[in-house]
Design a protein around this motif. Structure first.
Motif, PDB file in Angstrom:
ATOM      1  N   MET A 289       6.833 -11.019 -27.744  1.00 49.53           N
ATOM      2  CA  MET A 289       7.862 -10.290 -26.909  1.00 49.53           C
ATOM      3  C   MET A 289       7.553  -8.661 -27.310  1.00 49.53           C
ATOM      4  N   VAL A 290       6.792  -8.474 -28.526  1.00 50.97           N
ATOM      5  CA  VAL A 290       6.433  -7.303 -28.994  1.00 50.97           C
ATOM      6  C   VAL A 290       5.342  -6.692 -28.191  1.00 50.97           C
ATOM      7  N   VAL A 291       4.468  -7.622 -27.693  1.00 54.51           N
ATOM      8  CA  VAL A 291       3.227  -7.366 -27.116  1.00 54.51           C
ATOM      9  C   VAL A 291       3.941  -6.969 -25.545  1.00 54.51           C
ATOM     10  N   ARG A 292       4.811  -7.569 -24.999  1.00 55.55           N
ATOM     11  CA  ARG A 292       5.183  -7.429 -23.699  1.00 55.55           C
ATOM     12  C   ARG A 292       5.983  -5.896 -23.303  1.00 55.55           C
ATOM     13  N   LEU A 293       6.452  -5.819 -24.527  1.00 51.86           N
ATOM     14  CA  LEU A 293       7.435  -4.574 -24.636  1.00 51.86           C
ATOM     15  C   LEU A 293       6.212  -3.192 -24.735  1.00 51.86           C
ATOM     16  N   SER A 294       5.337  -3.426 -25.571  1.00 53.52           N
ATOM     17  CA  SER A 294       4.398  -2.428 -25.726  1.00 53.52           C
ATOM     18  C   SER A 294       3.590  -2.534 -24.375  1.00 53.52           C
ATOM     19  N   MET A 295       3.414  -3.395 -23.810  1.00 53.37           N
ATOM     20  CA  MET A 295       2.474  -3.409 -22.478  1.00 53.37           C
ATOM     21  C   MET A 295       3.255  -2.695 -21.421  1.00 53.37           C
ATOM     22  N   LEU A 296       4.582  -3.000 -21.455  1.00 54.84           N
ATOM     23  CA  LEU A 296       5.426  -2.302 -20.318  1.00 54.84           C
ATOM     24  C   LEU A 296       5.377  -0.788 -20.709  1.00 54.84           C
ATOM     25  N   LYS A 297       5.421  -0.400 -21.879  1.00 57.84           N
ATOM     26  CA  LYS A 297       5.498   1.000 -22.293  1.00 57.84           C
ATOM     27  C   LYS A 297       4.439   1.938 -21.874  1.00 57.84           C
ATOM     28  N   ILE A 298       3.128   1.215 -21.887  1.00 58.18           N
ATOM     29  CA  ILE A 298       2.059   1.760 -21.523  1.00 58.18           C
ATOM     30  C   ILE A 298       1.936   1.858 -20.154  1.00 58.18           C
ATOM     31  N   ILE A 299       2.244   0.883 -19.515  1.00 49.85           N
ATOM     32  CA  ILE A 299       2.097   0.774 -17.857  1.00 49.85           C
ATOM     33  C   ILE A 299       3.208   1.938 -17.293  1.00 49.85           C
ATOM     34  N   SER A 300       4.342   2.095 -18.012  1.00 52.12           N
ATOM     35  CA  SER A 300       5.167   3.115 -17.557  1.00 52.12           C
ATOM     36  C   SER A 300       4.859   4.425 -17.858  1.00 52.12           C
ATOM     37  N   GLU A 301       4.049   4.678 -19.019  1.00 50.80           N
ATOM     38  CA  GLU A 301       3.515   5.995 -19.350  1.00 50.80           C
ATOM     39  C   GLU A 301       2.278   6.295 -18.525  1.00 50.80           C
ATOM     40  N   TYR A 302       1.537   5.246 -18.132  1.00 48.30           N
ATOM     41  CA  TYR A 302       0.402   5.381 -17.059  1.00 48.30           C
ATOM     42  C   TYR A 302       1.124   6.121 -15.839  1.00 48.30           C
ATOM     43  N   LEU A 303       2.166   5.256 -15.173  1.00 44.18           N
ATOM     44  CA  LEU A 303       2.590   5.792 -14.056  1.00 44.18           C
ATOM     45  C   LEU A 303       3.147   7.045 -14.126  1.00 44.18           C
ATOM     46  N   LEU A 304       3.900   7.269 -15.018  1.00 44.88           N
ATOM     47  CA  LEU A 304       4.311   8.937 -15.121  1.00 44.88           C
ATOM     48  C   LEU A 304       3.147   9.656 -15.278  1.00 44.88           C
ATOM     49  N   TYR A 305       1.966   9.300 -16.042  1.00 43.90           N
ATOM     50  CA  TYR A 305       0.921  10.128 -15.678  1.00 43.90           C
ATOM     51  C   TYR A 305       0.407  10.540 -14.401  1.00 43.90           C
ATOM     52  N   LEU A 306       0.385   9.340 -13.872  1.00 45.50           N
ATOM     53  CA  LEU A 306      -0.129   9.587 -12.475  1.00 45.50           C
ATOM     54  C   LEU A 306       0.836  10.440 -11.735  1.00 45.50           C
ATOM     55  N   LEU A 307       2.205  10.172 -11.677  1.00 47.05           N
ATOM     56  CA  LEU A 307       3.139  10.927 -11.008  1.00 47.05           C
ATOM     57  C   LEU A 307       3.059  12.480 -11.388  1.00 47.05           C
ATOM     58  N   ASP A 308       3.491  12.661 -12.932  1.00 48.95           N
ATOM     59  CA  ASP A 308       3.594  13.991 -13.102  1.00 48.95           C
ATOM     60  C   ASP A 308       2.344  14.826 -13.381  1.00 48.95           C
ATOM     61  N   GLU A 309       1.243  14.536 -13.856  1.00 47.85           N
ATOM     62  CA  GLU A 309       0.272  15.194 -14.203  1.00 47.85           C
ATOM     63  C   GLU A 309      -1.101  15.274 -13.162  1.00 47.85           C
ATOM     64  N   LYS A 310      -1.146  13.975 -12.443  1.00 48.48           N
ATOM     65  CA  LYS A 310      -1.995  13.998 -11.683  1.00 48.48           C
ATOM     66  C   LYS A 310      -1.582  14.326 -10.214  1.00 48.48           C
ATOM     67  N   LYS A 311      -0.150  14.379 -10.136  1.00 52.01           N
ATOM     68  CA  LYS A 311       0.345  14.740  -8.919  1.00 52.01           C
ATOM     69  C   LYS A 311       0.277  13.969  -7.622  1.00 52.01           C
ATOM     70  N   LEU A 312       0.186  12.612  -8.021  1.00 48.88           N
ATOM     71  CA  LEU A 312      -0.048  11.649  -6.794  1.00 48.88           C
ATOM     72  C   LEU A 312       1.024  11.169  -6.348  1.00 48.88           C
ATOM     73  N   SER A 313       0.921  10.814  -4.973  1.00 49.47           N
ATOM     74  CA  SER A 313       2.059  10.682  -3.999  1.00 49.47           C
ATOM     75  C   SER A 313       2.952   9.332  -4.645  1.00 49.47           C
ATOM     76  N   HIS A 314       4.000   9.253  -4.105  1.00 48.21           N
ATOM     77  CA  HIS A 314       5.057   8.105  -4.613  1.00 48.21           C
ATOM     78  C   HIS A 314       4.424   6.644  -3.988  1.00 48.21           C
ATOM     79  N   SER A 315       3.976   6.826  -2.611  1.00 48.64           N
ATOM     80  CA  SER A 315       3.469   5.699  -2.104  1.00 48.64           C
ATOM     81  C   SER A 315       2.124   5.203  -2.948  1.00 48.64           C
ATOM     82  N   TYR A 316       1.288   6.077  -3.450  1.00 43.79           N
ATOM     83  CA  TYR A 316       0.190   5.734  -4.296  1.00 43.79           C
ATOM     84  C   TYR A 316       0.689   5.010  -5.638  1.00 43.79           C
TER      85      TYR A 316
END
Length: 88
Positions: free
Chosen positions: A1-28
């Protein structure tokens, strides 16, 4: 359960990085979410993504509108009366 939550957190942080810092489109970003789900499910055989990863909604872009001066400039540049009539 802890691994799943940490993995989801990492995935969410990566997606936010793509959206905010890399300025990629929503469809991407949506494509990246689908790729991550495919990777986890089919390659790693992990059912970690039972929890929905939030997907950004599509971007709403405003149309480009010409000013009155620009429209008049276009209309005045037409030489053919028929073309001028069609656009008026």
């Amino acid at each position: 359960m802890v691994v799943r939550l940490s993995m989801l957190k990492i995935i969410s942080e990566y997606l936010l990085y793509l959206l905010d810092e890399k300025k990629l489109s929503h469809s991407y970003i949506n494509q990246a979410v689908s790729a991550i789900k495919l990777l986890c499910k089919n390659i790693f055989n992990i059912s970690i993504i039972n929890v929905d990863i939030p997907r950004p909604k599509g971007e709403k872009k405003l149309p480009v509108v010409l000013s009155q001066k620009e429209v008049m400039k276009i209309l005045n540049s037409l030489q053919n009366q028929k073309h001028r009539t069609i656009l008026s």
